[in-house]
Design a protein around this motif. Structure first.
Motif, PDB file in Angstrom:
ATOM      1  N   LEU A  49       9.358 -23.269  28.862  1.00 16.49           N
ATOM      2  CA  LEU A  49      10.604 -23.291  28.101  1.00 16.49           C
ATOM      3  C   LEU A  49      11.225 -21.904  28.098  1.00 16.49           C
ATOM      4  CD1 LEU A  49      12.607 -24.723  26.146  1.00 16.49           C
ATOM      5  CD2 LEU A  49      11.131 -23.954  24.270  1.00 16.49           C
ATOM      6  N   TRP A  50      12.518 -21.832  28.436  1.00 13.30           N
ATOM      7  CA  TRP A  50      13.304 -20.612  28.322  1.00 13.30           C
ATOM      8  C   TRP A  50      14.393 -20.834  27.283  1.00 13.30           C
ATOM      9  CZ3 TRP A  50      12.994 -15.794  30.682  1.00 13.30           C
ATOM     10  CH2 TRP A  50      12.038 -15.659  31.698  1.00 13.30           C
ATOM     11  N   GLN A  51      14.523 -19.870  26.377  1.00 12.08           N
ATOM     12  CA  GLN A  51      15.572 -19.910  25.371  1.00 12.08           C
ATOM     13  C   GLN A  51      16.289 -18.570  25.328  1.00 12.08           C
ATOM     14  OE1 GLN A  51      13.689 -21.064  21.625  1.00 12.08           O
ATOM     15  NE2 GLN A  51      14.815 -22.979  21.729  1.00 12.08           N
ATOM     16  N   ALA A  52      17.477 -18.559  24.703  1.00 12.91           N
ATOM     17  CA  ALA A  52      18.259 -17.325  24.585  1.00 12.91           C
ATOM     18  C   ALA A  52      18.840 -17.209  23.186  1.00 12.91           C
ATOM     19  CB  ALA A  52      19.379 -17.292  25.620  1.00 12.91           C
ATOM     20  N   GLU A  71      24.356 -13.936  15.064  1.00 13.22           N
ATOM     21  CA  GLU A  71      24.944 -15.068  14.360  1.00 13.22           C
ATOM     22  C   GLU A  71      24.585 -16.401  15.011  1.00 13.22           C
ATOM     23  OE1 GLU A  71      26.673 -12.417  15.397  1.00 13.22           O
ATOM     24  OE2 GLU A  71      26.806 -11.382  13.474  1.00 13.22           O
ATOM     25  N   ASP A  72      24.359 -16.394  16.330  1.00 12.83           N
ATOM     26  CA  ASP A  72      24.113 -17.638  17.046  1.00 12.83           C
ATOM     27  C   ASP A  72      22.674 -18.109  16.879  1.00 12.83           C
ATOM     28  OD1 ASP A  72      26.681 -17.671  17.940  1.00 12.83           O
ATOM     29  OD2 ASP A  72      26.231 -16.811  19.906  1.00 12.83           O
ATOM     30  N   ALA A  73      22.501 -19.420  16.886  1.00 11.33           N
ATOM     31  CA  ALA A  73      21.165 -20.000  16.931  1.00 11.33           C
ATOM     32  C   ALA A  73      20.636 -19.904  18.363  1.00 11.33           C
ATOM     33  CB  ALA A  73      21.216 -21.457  16.475  1.00 11.33           C
ATOM     34  N   ALA A  74      19.340 -20.106  18.503  1.00  9.48           N
ATOM     35  CA  ALA A  74      18.742 -20.075  19.835  1.00  9.48           C
ATOM     36  C   ALA A  74      19.296 -21.206  20.694  1.00  9.48           C
ATOM     37  CB  ALA A  74      17.228 -20.190  19.725  1.00  9.48           C
ATOM     38  N   LYS A  75      19.547 -20.902  21.965  1.00 12.59           N
ATOM     39  CA  LYS A  75      20.069 -21.886  22.903  1.00 12.59           C
ATOM     40  C   LYS A  75      19.013 -22.182  23.965  1.00 12.59           C
ATOM     41  CE  LYS A  75      24.836 -20.228  22.380  1.00 12.59           C
ATOM     42  NZ  LYS A  75      26.019 -19.670  23.086  1.00 12.59           N
ATOM     43  N   GLU A  76      18.848 -23.461  24.262  1.00 11.89           N
ATOM     44  CA  GLU A  76      17.908 -23.829  25.315  1.00 11.89           C
ATOM     45  C   GLU A  76      18.528 -23.551  26.677  1.00 11.89           C
ATOM     46  OE1 GLU A  76      15.250 -27.236  24.843  1.00 11.89           O
ATOM     47  OE2 GLU A  76      15.972 -27.936  26.789  1.00 11.89           O
ATOM     48  N   VAL A  77      17.832 -22.767  27.470  1.00  8.80           N
ATOM     49  CA  VAL A  77      18.319 -22.384  28.791  1.00  8.80           C
ATOM     50  C   VAL A  77      17.735 -23.293  29.864  1.00  8.80           C
ATOM     51  CG1 VAL A  77      18.503 -20.501  30.464  1.00  8.80           C
ATOM     52  CG2 VAL A  77      18.519 -19.993  28.003  1.00  8.80           C
ATOM     53  N   TYR A  78      16.435 -23.533  29.795  1.00  8.23           N
ATOM     54  CA  TYR A  78      15.771 -24.365  30.816  1.00  8.23           C
ATOM     55  C   TYR A  78      14.442 -24.860  30.246  1.00  8.23           C
ATOM     56  CZ  TYR A  78      13.655 -25.925  35.151  1.00  8.23           C
ATOM     57  OH  TYR A  78      13.073 -26.686  36.121  1.00  8.23           O
ATOM     58  N   LYS A  79      14.072 -26.079  30.649  1.00 10.27           N
ATOM     59  CA  LYS A  79      12.790 -26.626  30.205  1.00 10.27           C
ATOM     60  C   LYS A  79      12.141 -27.431  31.317  1.00 10.27           C
ATOM     61  CE  LYS A  79      12.737 -29.749  26.904  1.00 10.27           C
ATOM     62  NZ  LYS A  79      12.841 -30.292  25.529  1.00 10.27           N
ATOM     63  N   LEU A  80      10.850 -27.209  31.446  1.00 13.56           N
ATOM     64  CA  LEU A  80      10.005 -27.977  32.366  1.00 13.56           C
ATOM     65  C   LEU A  80       8.916 -28.621  31.517  1.00 13.56           C
ATOM     66  CD1 LEU A  80       9.480 -28.255  35.622  1.00 13.56           C
ATOM     67  CD2 LEU A  80       7.545 -26.743  35.107  1.00 13.56           C
ATOM     68  N   LEU A 135      16.360 -31.367  31.436  1.00 10.70           N
ATOM     69  CA  LEU A 135      17.587 -30.670  31.059  1.00 10.70           C
ATOM     70  C   LEU A 135      18.384 -31.413  29.990  1.00 10.70           C
ATOM     71  CD1 LEU A 135      18.804 -29.562  34.627  1.00 10.70           C
ATOM     72  CD2 LEU A 135      17.245 -28.392  33.050  1.00 10.70           C
ATOM     73  N   THR A 136      17.731 -32.348  29.319  1.00  9.18           N
ATOM     74  CA  THR A 136      18.458 -33.163  28.333  1.00  9.18           C
ATOM     75  C   THR A 136      18.958 -32.334  27.155  1.00  9.18           C
ATOM     76  OG1 THR A 136      16.345 -33.727  27.270  1.00  9.18           O
ATOM     77  CG2 THR A 136      17.197 -35.254  28.936  1.00  9.18           C
ATOM     78  N   GLN A 137      18.267 -31.253  26.809  1.00 10.51           N
ATOM     79  CA  GLN A 137      18.661 -30.420  25.672  1.00 10.51           C
ATOM     80  C   GLN A 137      19.217 -29.065  26.123  1.00 10.51           C
ATOM     81  OE1 GLN A 137      18.635 -31.604  22.521  1.00 10.51           O
ATOM     82  NE2 GLN A 137      17.953 -33.536  23.441  1.00 10.51           N
ATOM     83  N   HIS A 170      21.575 -26.148  26.830  1.00 10.79           N
ATOM     84  CA  HIS A 170      22.862 -25.802  26.230  1.00 10.79           C
ATOM     85  C   HIS A 170      23.953 -25.813  27.296  1.00 10.79           C
ATOM     86  CE1 HIS A 170      25.946 -23.479  24.087  1.00 10.79           C
ATOM     87  NE2 HIS A 170      25.337 -23.868  22.976  1.00 10.79           N
ATOM     88  N   ARG A 171      25.140 -26.227  26.903  1.00 10.28           N
ATOM     89  CA  ARG A 171      26.243 -26.362  27.859  1.00 10.28           C
ATOM     90  C   ARG A 171      26.605 -25.034  28.530  1.00 10.28           C
ATOM     91  NH1 ARG A 171      28.308 -26.800  22.753  1.00 10.28           N
ATOM     92  NH2 ARG A 171      29.834 -25.221  22.090  1.00 10.28           N
ATOM     93  N   ASP A 172      26.344 -23.900  27.878  1.00  2.02           N
ATOM     94  CA  ASP A 172      26.665 -22.603  28.470  1.00  2.02           C
ATOM     95  C   ASP A 172      25.858 -22.326  29.728  1.00  2.02           C
ATOM     96  OD1 ASP A 172      28.465 -22.183  26.478  1.00  2.02           O
ATOM     97  OD2 ASP A 172      27.283 -20.680  25.395  1.00  2.02           O
ATOM     98  N   PHE A 173      24.724 -23.028  29.891  1.00  5.73           N
ATOM     99  CA  PHE A 173      23.846 -22.750  31.024  1.00  5.73           C
ATOM    100  C   PHE A 173      23.789 -23.899  32.034  1.00  5.73           C
ATOM    101  CE2 PHE A 173      22.274 -20.236  27.459  1.00  5.73           C
ATOM    102  CZ  PHE A 173      22.267 -18.965  28.023  1.00  5.73           C
ATOM    103  N   ARG A 174      24.540 -24.960  31.786  1.00  2.73           N
ATOM    104  CA  ARG A 174      24.508 -26.097  32.704  1.00  2.73           C
ATOM    105  C   ARG A 174      25.014 -25.705  34.084  1.00  2.73           C
ATOM    106  NH1 ARG A 174      27.080 -30.446  28.443  1.00  2.73           N
ATOM    107  NH2 ARG A 174      25.235 -30.598  27.088  1.00  2.73           N
ATOM    108  N   GLY A 175      24.232 -26.059  35.088  1.00  6.02           N
ATOM    109  CA  GLY A 175      24.597 -25.764  36.470  1.00  6.02           C
ATOM    110  C   GLY A 175      24.362 -24.330  36.875  1.00  6.02           C
ATOM    111  N   ARG A 176      23.857 -23.500  35.951  1.00  6.97           N
ATOM    112  CA  ARG A 176      23.671 -22.081  36.274  1.00  6.97           C
ATOM    113  C   ARG A 176      22.233 -21.605  36.113  1.00  6.97           C
ATOM    114  NH1 ARG A 176      25.946 -17.927  33.727  1.00  6.97           N
ATOM    115  NH2 ARG A 176      26.039 -18.919  31.664  1.00  6.97           N
ATOM    116  N   ALA A 177      21.403 -22.357  35.418  1.00  5.66           N
ATOM    117  CA  ALA A 177      20.043 -21.907  35.118  1.00  5.66           C
ATOM    118  C   ALA A 177      19.017 -22.834  35.754  1.00  5.66           C
ATOM    119  CB  ALA A 177      19.819 -21.839  33.610  1.00  5.66           C
ATOM    120  N   THR A 178      18.033 -22.234  36.406  1.00  6.85           N
ATOM    121  CA  THR A 178      16.937 -23.007  36.980  1.00  6.85           C
ATOM    122  C   THR A 178      15.710 -22.119  37.081  1.00  6.85           C
ATOM    123  OG1 THR A 178      16.272 -24.436  38.826  1.00  6.85           O
ATOM    124  CG2 THR A 178      17.459 -22.427  39.381  1.00  6.85           C
TER     125      THR A 178
END
Length: 250
Positions: free
Chosen positions: A58-61, A66-75, A82-84, A86-94
């Protein structure tokens, strides 16, 4: 699977660490240029030969206080989940799959944005779990300075403009090293992608010929970028020169 709630990983202290797994960072801090790709990584040592079907990563950011933790990638158990994400990392994180077999969780983030800067956590679960924090810094250098001149009666108006990040300080000098910075008017605006759009205007009464330089000093990067302009009085042959250069030393 992970024994910790993913959304809380960066908001609480995790004290339960299983000795059978040790996670180490390849380096604690990374720096990336806006628009480039970056690969951040941690390695993990298990007490037995690695079986990918039992491995979860699991990778988080946490990108701001102020921001809560965002899920970047999960195996999960060797399968990408990739169901959870975060939209900021869709298509960019692997995560590089080939590196997992060698005990490394390498997160690749493409087309880096200024808002990607922050604290990342690499959590590995394999018959026990461990984690490490990694910091990512994102910069946008003032690569090009646009310099223009206009004339208003006997005055010459010089304008320097550039975009970058972090915020730069602007100074003006004549060819004899006279400092004209206090006579300049400088404005700062933010672009849509978070860079500073800086415009500095200097009004002078030049001699028959004089060369002026505007300097963008990015203090945090310890970097200077400059542009030059040669100006003439009316009735004289006018020569224009723009010689951008970068100095790494102050």
């Amino acid at each position: 699977m992970f024994r910790f709630l993913p959304v809380l990983l960066l908001e609480i202290q995790i004290h339960s660490i299983t000795a059978s797994l040790i996670v180490e960072v390849l380096q604690p801090r990374y720096r990336a240029e806006l628009g480039d790709d970056v690969i951040m990584g941690c390695r993990f040592r298990a007490s037995e030969p690695l079986n990918l079907t039992r491995l979860s990563v699991l990778w988080q950011a946490r990108l701001s206080r102020e921001d809560a933790a965002k899920e970047v990638y999960k195996l999960t158990k060797g399968q990408e989940d990739l169901t959870q994400q975060h939209r900021d990392f869709r298509g960019r994180a692997t995560v590089l799959q080939a590196e997992l077999k060698m005990g490394c969780s390498m997160l690749r983030l493409t087309n880096v944005k200024l808002r990607d800067a922050g604290t990342y956590i690499c959590l590995v679960d394999y018959k026990g779990d461990d984690y490490k924090y990694i910091n990512l810094e994102v910069e946008a250098r003032y690569k090009k300075i646009n310099i223009q001149e206009t004339r208003e009666e006997e005055d010459m108006i010089l304008t320097c403009q550039s975009e970058g990040y972090p915020q730069a300080d602007i100074s003006w000098y004549s060819e004899n090293d006279a400092n004209f910075s206090t006579f300049a008017s400088t404005t700062y605006e933010m672009t849509d992608d978070g860079r500073y759009n800086i415009t500095s205007v200097l009004r002078v009464k030049p001699s028959i010929y004089e060369n002026y330089t505007c300097i963008f000093w990015n203090k945090e990067l310890n970097e200077k970028t400059s542009a030059h302009r040669a100006v003439f009085l009316s009735g004289k042959r006018r020569r224009k020169a723009q010689l951008p250069k970068r100095h790494s030393d102050l």
